[in-house]
Design a protein around this motif. Structure first.
Motif, PDB file in Angstrom:
ATOM      1  N   TRP A  68       1.131   6.737  -0.965  1.00  0.00           N
ATOM      2  CA  TRP A  68       2.110   5.757  -2.169  1.00  0.00           C
ATOM      3  C   TRP A  68       2.316   4.606  -1.306  1.00  0.00           C
ATOM      4  N   VAL A  69       1.929   4.335  -0.043  1.00  0.00           N
ATOM      5  CA  VAL A  69       2.230   2.966   0.854  1.00  0.00           C
ATOM      6  C   VAL A  69       1.005   2.015   0.192  1.00  0.00           C
ATOM      7  N   LYS A  70      -0.247   2.621   0.167  1.00  0.00           N
ATOM      8  CA  LYS A  70      -1.404   1.912  -0.196  1.00  0.00           C
ATOM      9  C   LYS A  70      -1.473   1.684  -1.846  1.00  0.00           C
ATOM     10  N   ASP A  71      -0.793   2.570  -2.498  1.00  0.00           N
ATOM     11  CA  ASP A  71      -0.657   2.263  -3.956  1.00  0.00           C
ATOM     12  C   ASP A  71       0.257   0.951  -4.138  1.00  0.00           C
ATOM     13  N   ARG A  72       1.472   1.103  -3.413  1.00  0.00           N
ATOM     14  CA  ARG A  72       2.435  -0.104  -3.425  1.00  0.00           C
ATOM     15  C   ARG A  72       1.713  -1.179  -3.235  1.00  0.00           C
ATOM     16  N   MET A  73       1.042  -1.355  -2.075  1.00  0.00           N
ATOM     17  CA  MET A  73       0.303  -2.728  -1.784  1.00  0.00           C
ATOM     18  C   MET A  73      -0.672  -3.060  -2.565  1.00  0.00           C
ATOM     19  N   ALA A  74      -1.238  -2.132  -3.656  1.00  0.00           N
ATOM     20  CA  ALA A  74      -2.302  -2.299  -4.596  1.00  0.00           C
ATOM     21  C   ALA A  74      -1.332  -3.123  -5.695  1.00  0.00           C
ATOM     22  N   SER A  75      -0.015  -2.599  -5.901  1.00  0.00           N
ATOM     23  CA  SER A  75       0.659  -3.013  -7.103  1.00  0.00           C
ATOM     24  C   SER A  75       1.066  -4.439  -6.959  1.00  0.00           C
ATOM     25  N   PHE A  76       0.919  -5.097  -5.790  1.00  0.00           N
ATOM     26  CA  PHE A  76       1.290  -6.294  -5.496  1.00  0.00           C
ATOM     27  C   PHE A  76      -0.057  -7.487  -5.580  1.00  0.00           C
ATOM     28  N   GLY A  77      -1.176  -6.868  -5.785  1.00  0.00           N
ATOM     29  CA  GLY A  77      -2.401  -7.533  -6.143  1.00  0.00           C
ATOM     30  C   GLY A  77      -3.402  -7.569  -4.579  1.00  0.00           C
ATOM     31  N   VAL A  78      -3.003  -6.794  -3.648  1.00  0.00           N
ATOM     32  CA  VAL A  78      -3.720  -6.804  -2.415  1.00  0.00           C
ATOM     33  C   VAL A  78      -4.900  -5.971  -2.537  1.00  0.00           C
ATOM     34  N   ASP A  79      -6.180  -6.324  -2.126  1.00  0.00           N
ATOM     35  CA  ASP A  79      -7.267  -5.575  -2.151  1.00  0.00           C
ATOM     36  C   ASP A  79      -7.090  -4.588  -1.130  1.00  0.00           C
ATOM     37  N   VAL A  80      -7.228  -3.163  -1.363  1.00  0.00           N
ATOM     38  CA  VAL A  80      -6.721  -2.211  -0.594  1.00  0.00           C
ATOM     39  C   VAL A  80      -7.964  -1.256  -0.337  1.00  0.00           C
ATOM     40  N   GLY A  81      -9.075  -1.721  -0.620  1.00  0.00           N
ATOM     41  CA  GLY A  81     -10.241  -1.191  -0.379  1.00  0.00           C
ATOM     42  C   GLY A  81     -10.631  -0.972   0.911  1.00  0.00           C
ATOM     43  N   GLY A  82      -9.953  -1.610   1.816  1.00  0.00           N
ATOM     44  CA  GLY A  82     -10.257  -1.529   3.426  1.00  0.00           C
ATOM     45  C   GLY A  82      -9.385  -0.529   3.971  1.00  0.00           C
ATOM     46  N   ILE A  83      -8.435  -0.001   3.158  1.00  0.00           N
ATOM     47  CA  ILE A  83      -7.593   1.031   3.858  1.00  0.00           C
ATOM     48  C   ILE A  83      -8.081   2.501   3.833  1.00  0.00           C
ATOM     49  N   ILE A  84      -8.283   3.060   5.087  1.00  0.00           N
ATOM     50  CA  ILE A  84      -8.781   4.207   5.419  1.00  0.00           C
ATOM     51  C   ILE A  84      -7.605   5.410   5.574  1.00  0.00           C
ATOM     52  N   VAL A  85      -7.900   6.453   4.815  1.00  0.00           N
ATOM     53  CA  VAL A  85      -6.949   7.464   4.986  1.00  0.00           C
ATOM     54  C   VAL A  85      -7.445   8.482   6.164  1.00  0.00           C
ATOM     55  N   SER A  86      -6.618   8.362   6.979  1.00  0.00           N
ATOM     56  CA  SER A  86      -6.790   8.986   8.508  1.00  0.00           C
ATOM     57  C   SER A  86      -6.049  10.519   8.574  1.00  0.00           C
ATOM     58  N   ASP A  87      -6.720  11.143   9.369  1.00  0.00           N
ATOM     59  CA  ASP A  87      -6.078  12.531   9.884  1.00  0.00           C
ATOM     60  C   ASP A  87      -4.657  12.433  10.579  1.00  0.00           C
ATOM     61  N   ASP A  88      -4.342  11.037  11.127  1.00  0.00           N
ATOM     62  CA  ASP A  88      -3.208  10.636  11.779  1.00  0.00           C
ATOM     63  C   ASP A  88      -2.175  10.684  10.860  1.00  0.00           C
ATOM     64  N   ALA A  89      -0.989  10.696  11.150  1.00  0.00           N
ATOM     65  CA  ALA A  89       0.255  10.272  10.154  1.00  0.00           C
ATOM     66  C   ALA A  89       0.337   8.941  10.274  1.00  0.00           C
ATOM     67  N   THR A  90       0.845   8.428   9.142  1.00  0.00           N
ATOM     68  CA  THR A  90       1.115   7.143   8.707  1.00  0.00           C
ATOM     69  C   THR A  90       2.202   6.451   9.670  1.00  0.00           C
ATOM     70  N   GLY A  91       1.805   5.314  10.215  1.00  0.00           N
ATOM     71  CA  GLY A  91       2.813   4.481  11.010  1.00  0.00           C
ATOM     72  C   GLY A  91       4.044   4.369  10.412  1.00  0.00           C
ATOM     73  N   ARG A  92       5.354   4.667  11.321  1.00  0.00           N
ATOM     74  CA  ARG A  92       6.540   4.737  10.813  1.00  0.00           C
ATOM     75  C   ARG A  92       7.571   3.844  11.473  1.00  0.00           C
ATOM     76  N   ALA A  93       8.542   3.599  11.009  1.00  0.00           N
ATOM     77  CA  ALA A  93       9.480   2.678  11.529  1.00  0.00           C
ATOM     78  C   ALA A  93      10.901   3.430  11.168  1.00  0.00           C
ATOM     79  N   ILE A  94      11.652   3.967  12.035  1.00  0.00           N
ATOM     80  CA  ILE A  94      13.164   4.389  11.795  1.00  0.00           C
ATOM     81  C   ILE A  94      13.962   3.526  12.103  1.00  0.00           C
ATOM     82  N   ILE A  95      14.488   3.073  10.987  1.00  0.00           N
ATOM     83  CA  ILE A  95      15.467   2.056  11.042  1.00  0.00           C
ATOM     84  C   ILE A  95      16.875   2.194  10.725  1.00  0.00           C
ATOM     85  N   GLN A  96      17.734   2.188  11.708  1.00  0.00           N
ATOM     86  CA  GLN A  96      19.319   2.256  11.097  1.00  0.00           C
ATOM     87  C   GLN A  96      19.760   0.706  10.980  1.00  0.00           C
ATOM     88  N   VAL A  97      20.698   0.856   9.891  1.00  0.00           N
ATOM     89  CA  VAL A  97      21.432  -0.608   9.729  1.00  0.00           C
ATOM     90  C   VAL A  97      22.739  -0.414   9.434  1.00  0.00           C
TER      91      VAL A  97
END
Length: 341
Positions: A68-97
């Motif tokens: 979904w992160v890749k798709d969201r970037m594509a929706s802004f017009g970024v060429d996401v052809g260079g995004i690889i789907v890895s066996d690792d988990a997606t990078g994450r930030a846990i943010i308390q506000v």
């Protein structure tokens, strides 16, 4: 040839938890609201380039949980052809506000530290890297990936935003002589100068002004040909371009370019994405001069001033809204604000 920027960078699932106050050790609390957003400096700056009117291809990695992160970037017009789907988990930030605007962030690099791209590049040849007119790098992917890009990109204008600042020996492993433009904030320029000058204590650098730190960094042998852009937050931006600003004799003082911050409408809401917005707009400003434009020839001092003025207005508009990529204004919106100010 039309300009295209490659961003080899980070892409995250940023999870925001809105709380009354930041949780303390040993404490369990409930959040009032939760949001998942696209994050990572590489992703943010890629979107900013597109919003500024540029063309960008992003090279990064997500896990299967991050499609979904890749798709969201594509929706802004970024060429996401260079995004690889890895066996690792997606990078994450846990943010308390918290209600008073404070935040607490825990980062997990996940797939951002994957070197799958470099393995694929080397399958073409040992020193292959995709063609681009401009290359933009940060410091949220593995240091070896950053080094590979810097060493192997061909005939590109290279812009580096070393955030977060590399630690210790990592700073010296970066081939700074290959960098054309360095985009930093005040703490980063101090950290770089402190490391490069091999000071044992920060006491001396703390007594120096930002102008002095920028000039002294530019005097270090690895940085003598690097154009330095230092963002100053509410004070705008400072630029030191050696072609225009380095003293011609030992009796002259260095000169600088200072562009004040833009006036805000409605005050500050969220500063999270401002730096990335600035960086993306700056890269697109350079791209407008073509693939082989040179400082002092096609790009003059007044051109840099105009680019920076656009950048500070874009960053100013960004802080007026919540979020990161969602708060980045379009070029038309920025130009409209500039024409009315």
């Amino acid at each position: 040839m039309a300009c295209q920027c490659i961003v080899r960078g980070s892409i995250n699932n940023d999870e925001y938890f809105y709380v009354d106050k930041i949780v303390r050790p040993g404490e369990t609390i409930s959040s009032k609201r939760h949001e998942s957003r696209v994050g990572g400096k590489g992703a943010n700056q890629s979107v900013a380039i597109v919003r500024a009117g540029g063309s960008v291809k992003f090279y990064g990695a997500v896990g299967k949980d991050g499609i979904w992160v890749k798709d969201r970037m594509a929706s802004f017009g970024v060429d996401v052809g260079g995004i690889i789907v890895s066996d690792d988990a997606t990078g994450r930030a846990i943010i308390q506000v918290s209600d008073d605007g404070e935040n607490s962030i825990v980062l997990f690099p996940g797939a951002n530290h994957s070197e799958l791209h470099e393995k694929k590049f080397m399958e073409v040849s040992d020193e292959w890297f995709p063609e681009a007119t401009h290359l933009l790098l940060q410091n949220e992917i593995h240091a070896r990936s950053t080094y590979y890009a810097l060493m192997n990109v061909k005939n590109a204008t290279i812009i580096v935003n070393p955030s977060p600042l590399p630690r210790g020996e990592e700073i010296f492993n970066i081939p700074w002589r290959k960098v054309d433009w360095l985009v930093v904030n005040e703490s980063e320029v101090e950290g770089l100068y402190h490391a490069m000058s091999k000071q044992k204590t920060k006491a001396t650098s703390h007594s120096l002004s930002t102008r002095e730190l920028v000039f002294l960094l530019s005097e270090q042998s690895l940085f003598q040909n690097v154009n330095i852009i230092c963002t100053l937050g509410a004070d705008g931006v400072l630029a030191f371009i050696p072609t225009f600003h380095r003293p011609k004799t030992i009796h002259e003082a260095p000169s600088f370019m200072h562009v004040p911050a833009a006036k805000l409408i409605g005050g500050v809401c969220d500063t999270t994405g401002a730096g990335d917005c600035f960086a993306g707009y700056f890269v697109q400003g350079l791209m407008e001069f073509g693939p082989s434009a040179k400082i002092g020839l096609e790009i003059r001092e007044h051109n840099i001033a105009r680019i920076l003025k656009t950048c500070v207005h874009a960053a100013g508009m960004c802080v007026e809204k919540p979020g990161t990529i969602d708060s980045i204004p379009t070029r038309a919106e920025v130009e409209g604000r500039m024409s009315s100010s």
